[in-house]
Design a protein around this motif. Structure first.
Motif, mmCIF file in Angstrom:
data_model
loop_
_atom_site.group_PDB
_atom_site.id
_atom_site.type_symbol
_atom_site.label_atom_id
_atom_site.label_comp_id
_atom_site.label_asym_id
_atom_site.label_seq_id
_atom_site.Cartn_x
_atom_site.Cartn_y
_atom_site.Cartn_z
ATOM 1 N N LEU A 112 115.855 36.433 -59.076
ATOM 2 C CA LEU A 112 114.478 36.473 -58.606
ATOM 3 C C LEU A 112 113.628 35.573 -59.488
ATOM 4 C CD1 LEU A 112 114.119 40.315 -58.079
ATOM 5 C CD2 LEU A 112 114.352 38.603 -56.306
ATOM 6 N N ILE A 113 112.668 34.874 -58.909
ATOM 7 C CA ILE A 113 111.874 33.949 -59.710
ATOM 8 C C ILE A 113 110.733 34.654 -60.440
ATOM 9 C CG2 ILE A 113 112.450 31.890 -58.404
ATOM 10 C CD1 ILE A 113 109.876 32.202 -56.860
ATOM 11 N N SER A 114 110.382 35.872 -60.036
ATOM 12 C CA SER A 114 109.374 36.636 -60.768
ATOM 13 C C SER A 114 109.503 38.107 -60.398
ATOM 14 C CB SER A 114 107.957 36.139 -60.439
ATOM 15 O OG SER A 114 107.644 36.450 -59.099
ATOM 16 N N ASN A 115 108.819 38.955 -61.158
ATOM 17 C CA ASN A 115 108.775 40.376 -60.827
ATOM 18 C C ASN A 115 107.929 40.543 -59.574
ATOM 19 O OD1 ASN A 115 110.125 40.666 -63.191
ATOM 20 N ND2 ASN A 115 108.406 41.492 -64.332
ATOM 21 N N ILE A 116 108.393 41.378 -58.645
ATOM 22 C CA ILE A 116 107.671 41.535 -57.384
ATOM 23 C C ILE A 116 107.565 43.002 -57.025
ATOM 24 C CG2 ILE A 116 108.132 39.294 -56.349
ATOM 25 C CD1 ILE A 116 110.525 40.451 -54.953
ATOM 26 N N LYS A 169 111.866 48.007 -45.338
ATOM 27 C CA LYS A 169 110.639 47.304 -44.941
ATOM 28 C C LYS A 169 109.779 46.976 -46.154
ATOM 29 C CE LYS A 169 110.131 48.090 -40.152
ATOM 30 N NZ LYS A 169 109.167 48.164 -39.084
ATOM 31 N N ALA A 170 109.718 47.874 -47.148
ATOM 32 C CA ALA A 170 108.958 47.584 -48.369
ATOM 33 C C ALA A 170 109.608 46.437 -49.146
ATOM 34 C CB ALA A 170 108.875 48.831 -49.240
ATOM 35 N N THR A 171 110.949 46.418 -49.185
ATOM 36 C CA THR A 171 111.659 45.335 -49.870
ATOM 37 C C THR A 171 111.396 43.999 -49.194
ATOM 38 O OG1 THR A 171 113.376 46.909 -50.462
ATOM 39 C CG2 THR A 171 113.916 44.591 -50.690
ATOM 40 N N LEU A 175 109.731 40.537 -50.655
ATOM 41 C CA LEU A 175 110.401 39.239 -50.583
ATOM 42 C C LEU A 175 109.539 38.197 -49.869
ATOM 43 C CD1 LEU A 175 114.040 40.377 -49.803
ATOM 44 C CD2 LEU A 175 113.140 39.565 -51.980
ATOM 45 N N LYS A 176 108.762 38.622 -48.871
ATOM 46 C CA LYS A 176 107.854 37.693 -48.203
ATOM 47 C C LYS A 176 106.747 37.244 -49.155
ATOM 48 C CE LYS A 176 108.778 39.248 -43.550
ATOM 49 N NZ LYS A 176 108.303 40.020 -42.399
ATOM 50 N N GLN A 177 106.264 38.151 -50.020
ATOM 51 C CA GLN A 177 105.267 37.766 -51.025
ATOM 52 C C GLN A 177 105.849 36.736 -51.983
ATOM 53 O OE1 GLN A 177 103.843 41.189 -53.080
ATOM 54 N NE2 GLN A 177 102.757 41.995 -51.299
ATOM 55 N N LEU A 178 107.125 36.894 -52.321
ATOM 56 C CA LEU A 178 107.783 35.943 -53.213
ATOM 57 C C LEU A 178 107.831 34.549 -52.571
ATOM 58 C CD1 LEU A 178 109.274 35.951 -55.963
ATOM 59 C CD2 LEU A 178 111.373 36.208 -54.671
ATOM 60 N N SER A 179 108.086 34.480 -51.269
ATOM 61 C CA SER A 179 108.096 33.194 -50.566
ATOM 62 C C SER A 179 106.714 32.556 -50.578
ATOM 63 C CB SER A 179 108.566 33.382 -49.128
ATOM 64 O OG SER A 179 109.864 33.884 -49.095
ATOM 65 N N ILE A 180 105.672 33.374 -50.417
ATOM 66 C CA ILE A 180 104.305 32.845 -50.433
ATOM 67 C C ILE A 180 103.969 32.309 -51.822
ATOM 68 C CG2 ILE A 180 101.870 33.520 -50.277
ATOM 69 C CD1 ILE A 180 102.772 35.479 -48.039
ATOM 70 N N ARG A 181 104.357 33.044 -52.871
ATOM 71 C CA ARG A 181 104.118 32.573 -54.243
ATOM 72 C C ARG A 181 104.810 31.242 -54.492
ATOM 73 N NH1 ARG A 181 105.214 37.688 -58.181
ATOM 74 N NH2 ARG A 181 103.733 39.095 -57.234
ATOM 75 N N PHE A 182 106.049 31.116 -54.004
ATOM 76 C CA PHE A 182 106.795 29.878 -54.215
ATOM 77 C C PHE A 182 106.096 28.702 -53.547
ATOM 78 C CE2 PHE A 182 110.051 26.881 -52.721
ATOM 79 C CZ PHE A 182 110.472 26.431 -53.950
ATOM 80 N N ARG A 183 105.602 28.907 -52.317
ATOM 81 C CA ARG A 183 104.894 27.831 -51.630
ATOM 82 C C ARG A 183 103.641 27.410 -52.390
ATOM 83 N NH1 ARG A 183 104.545 30.627 -46.341
ATOM 84 N NH2 ARG A 183 106.691 31.230 -46.108
ATOM 85 N N LEU A 184 102.929 28.385 -52.962
ATOM 86 C CA LEU A 184 101.734 28.064 -53.748
ATOM 87 C C LEU A 184 102.106 27.282 -55.016
ATOM 88 C CD1 LEU A 184 99.712 31.360 -53.403
ATOM 89 C CD2 LEU A 184 99.211 29.165 -52.348
#
Length: 189
Positions: A112-116, A169-171, A175-184
């Motif tokens: 994982l690239i960061s804590n989520i 669903k929570a997981t 993971l979708k938040q992690l994708s958004i962070r990566f794009r930013l």
């Protein structure tokens, strides 16, 4: 490696600080392409239950399946389906999972690239990396998602309801938040 506890939404989560911290984490992330159907996918049945409907003539039984599918290279999906037979329910939910796959950015060593953290209804999940050799410390539902992603060293803590459907669903929300962070991160660098 130094470990300290950080307060995250009224809960304490371990944060790992390495002596050799990377300044630009976006440079260490690799994204693999989603397979074009030629490679085999990891498939795991999380929950399989028998559900009943009462009708005038008696009880009608069906089967409900929750399946996680992944390519072990950063793409994962889940599916839910009902059918009159067990095998049909598993096949339908597997097909639904393949159609709803999510691409997750992972680090060089499939980490994982960061804590989520993610939330769905009354379930909250916190996920973070472990050092090499520790393995996966999580519930069965989260462990199967990590296996489908190809992650080998990670931990997860579930707060609230431990219903497998809510946990998954929570997981996926995390993971979708992690994708958004990566794009930013990519946009800024």
């Amino acid at each position: 490696m130094k470990i300290y506890w950080k307060k995250l939404d009224d809960e304490y989560v371990p944060n790992f600080i390495d002596k050799n911290t990377r300044k630009n984490i976006a440079a260490d992330i690799e994204i693999t392409n989603l397979s074009n159907g030629k490679t085999t996918l990891y498939e795991k049945i999380i929950k399989l239950t028998k559900v009943c409907r009462i009708v005038k003539g008696g009880r009608k039984y069906r089967y409900w399946a929750l399946v996680v599918v992944g390519d072990m290279c950063g793409s994962v999906g889940f599916g839910v389906a009902k059918a009159n037979e067990v095998q049909d329910a598993v096949i339908k939910s597997g097909r639904c999972a393949k159609n709803n796959m999510v691409k997750v950015p992972l680090g060089r060593n499939k980490e994982l690239i960061s804590n989520i953290s993610g939330r769905y209804n009354s379930t909250k999940i916190l996920m973070w990396n472990n050092r090499d050799g520790v393995g996966i410390r999580a519930s069965n539902a989260v462990r199967s998602i990590f296996d489908a992603l190809g992650i080998r060293n990670a931990s997860a803590k579930i707060i609230g309801s431990r219903n497998p459907h809510n946990v998954i669903k929570a997981t996926f929300a995390a993971l979708k938040q992690l994708s958004i962070r990566f794009r930013l991160w990519k946009r800024c660098s």
